[in-house]
Design a protein around this motif. Structure first.
Motif, short mmCIF file in Angstrom:
data_model
loop_
_atom_site.label_atom_id
_atom_site.label_comp_id
_atom_site.label_asym_id
_atom_site.label_seq_id
_atom_site.Cartn_x
_atom_site.Cartn_y
_atom_site.Cartn_z
N THR A 100 71.93 46.09 70.06
CA THR A 100 70.98 47.30 70.61
C THR A 100 71.37 48.51 70.48
N ALA A 101 72.72 48.86 70.79
CA ALA A 101 73.30 50.28 70.89
C ALA A 101 73.37 50.56 69.44
N ALA A 102 73.61 49.98 68.45
CA ALA A 102 74.01 50.19 67.05
C ALA A 102 72.64 50.58 66.45
N GLU A 103 71.55 49.78 66.78
CA GLU A 103 70.13 50.16 66.45
C GLU A 103 69.70 51.34 66.89
N LEU A 104 69.96 51.64 68.14
CA LEU A 104 69.01 52.52 68.93
C LEU A 104 69.84 54.00 68.80
N ALA A 105 71.03 53.95 68.69
CA ALA A 105 71.99 55.20 68.76
C ALA A 105 73.04 54.96 67.28
N PRO A 106 72.46 54.88 66.09
CA PRO A 106 73.41 54.65 64.93
C PRO A 106 74.13 55.61 64.70
N ARG A 107 74.06 57.15 65.05
CA ARG A 107 75.22 57.98 64.59
C ARG A 107 76.38 58.08 65.57
N THR A 108 76.39 57.01 66.35
CA THR A 108 77.64 57.28 67.63
C THR A 108 78.57 56.53 66.71
N GLU A 109 80.11 56.97 66.99
CA GLU A 109 81.30 56.37 66.40
C GLU A 109 81.59 54.87 67.05
N LYS A 110 81.48 54.72 68.43
CA LYS A 110 81.82 53.29 68.92
C LYS A 110 80.70 53.01 70.08
N ILE A 111 80.99 51.59 70.27
CA ILE A 111 80.20 51.06 71.24
C ILE A 111 81.19 50.49 72.43
N VAL A 112 81.02 50.76 73.43
CA VAL A 112 81.88 50.34 74.79
C VAL A 112 80.96 49.42 75.61
N GLN A 133 76.65 47.53 62.65
CA GLN A 133 75.66 47.78 61.64
C GLN A 133 76.13 46.69 60.49
N SER A 134 77.14 46.80 59.98
CA SER A 134 77.80 45.87 58.91
C SER A 134 77.30 44.56 59.27
N LEU A 136 75.00 43.62 61.25
CA LEU A 136 73.50 43.19 61.31
C LEU A 136 72.97 43.30 60.03
N ASN A 137 73.41 43.93 59.01
CA ASN A 137 73.01 44.00 57.66
C ASN A 137 73.53 43.16 56.71
N TYR A 138 74.33 42.15 57.36
CA TYR A 138 74.79 40.82 56.56
C TYR A 138 76.01 41.51 55.57
N GLU A 139 76.54 42.38 55.95
CA GLU A 139 77.81 43.00 54.87
C GLU A 139 79.15 42.11 55.18
N ILE A 140 79.17 42.02 56.41
CA ILE A 140 80.44 41.19 56.85
C ILE A 140 79.97 39.99 57.53
N ASP A 141 80.90 39.03 57.48
CA ASP A 141 80.49 37.80 58.39
C ASP A 141 80.98 37.93 59.88
N MET A 142 80.62 36.79 60.67
CA MET A 142 80.94 36.81 62.15
C MET A 142 82.34 36.88 62.51
N ASP A 143 83.21 36.10 61.40
CA ASP A 143 84.74 35.94 61.65
C ASP A 143 85.28 37.55 61.34
N GLU A 144 84.99 38.08 60.36
CA GLU A 144 85.58 39.42 59.91
C GLU A 144 85.20 40.54 61.31
N PHE A 145 83.72 40.33 61.92
CA PHE A 145 83.42 41.32 62.71
C PHE A 145 84.33 40.98 64.09
N ARG A 146 84.56 39.65 64.40
CA ARG A 146 85.23 39.55 65.52
C ARG A 146 86.57 39.79 65.55
N SER A 147 87.42 40.01 64.16
CA SER A 147 88.46 40.57 64.03
C SER A 147 88.50 42.03 64.31
#
Length: 155
Positions: A100-112, A133-134, A136-147
């Protein structure tokens, strides 16, 4: 002479003990959870509008006790954790909030995300907006994201 050196080291130790200092770690942004205001008043009108959009999405999903703050640098969401059945429920909540945060505030650096139980702090979750965003756009998988996601206890 040795007594003076020991006394000097002792005084220096006491001064360092009481002075504190910067340990090199970046301090986390904070929200005052006493009133659970949906949006922090101190931000600009543009950021208040973004914060309110994110808050409304969270409230619609069941996170009624929540606060959101958007700045140039981050989206900060603090919420009172409703009862969950498993750890997977919390993880899904975090992923939903990040998306939700990445979709609505895409120009921010990080989400806390800061999770509380009543007034008791529990966990803080942090991720870069570009990583969310990566995912959500299927550029990385869930395992890479979790890392790339940092979860720490704030008890």
């Amino acid at each position: 002479m040795i007594k003076k050196i020991i006394a000097g080291i002792f005084v220096l130790f006491i001064l360092l003990l009481f002075m504190g200092g910067d340990d090199g770690s970046e301090s986390s942004p904070a929200i005052d959870i006493d009133d659970w205001k949906p949006v922090e008043d101190s931000t600009s009108s543009e950021y208040r509008a973004l914060s309110m959009k994110i808050y409304e999405t969270l409230a619609f999903s069941g996170f009624e006790k929540a606060s959101v703050k958007v700045t140039d640098d981050y989206v900060l969401m603090a919420y009172d954790q409703p009862p969950v059945r498993s750890q997977a429920d919390s993880l899904l909540s975090w992923f939903y909030m990040m998306g939700t945060a990445a979709e609505l505030a895409p120009r921010t650096e990080k989400i806390v995300i800061q999770m509380y139980s009543g007034e008791e702090p529990l966990y803080e979750v942090e991720a870069y907006t570009t990583d969310v965003q990566s995912l959500l756009n299927y550029e990385i998988d869930m395992d890479e994201f979790r890392s790339k996601v940092v979860v720490k206890s704030i008890v």
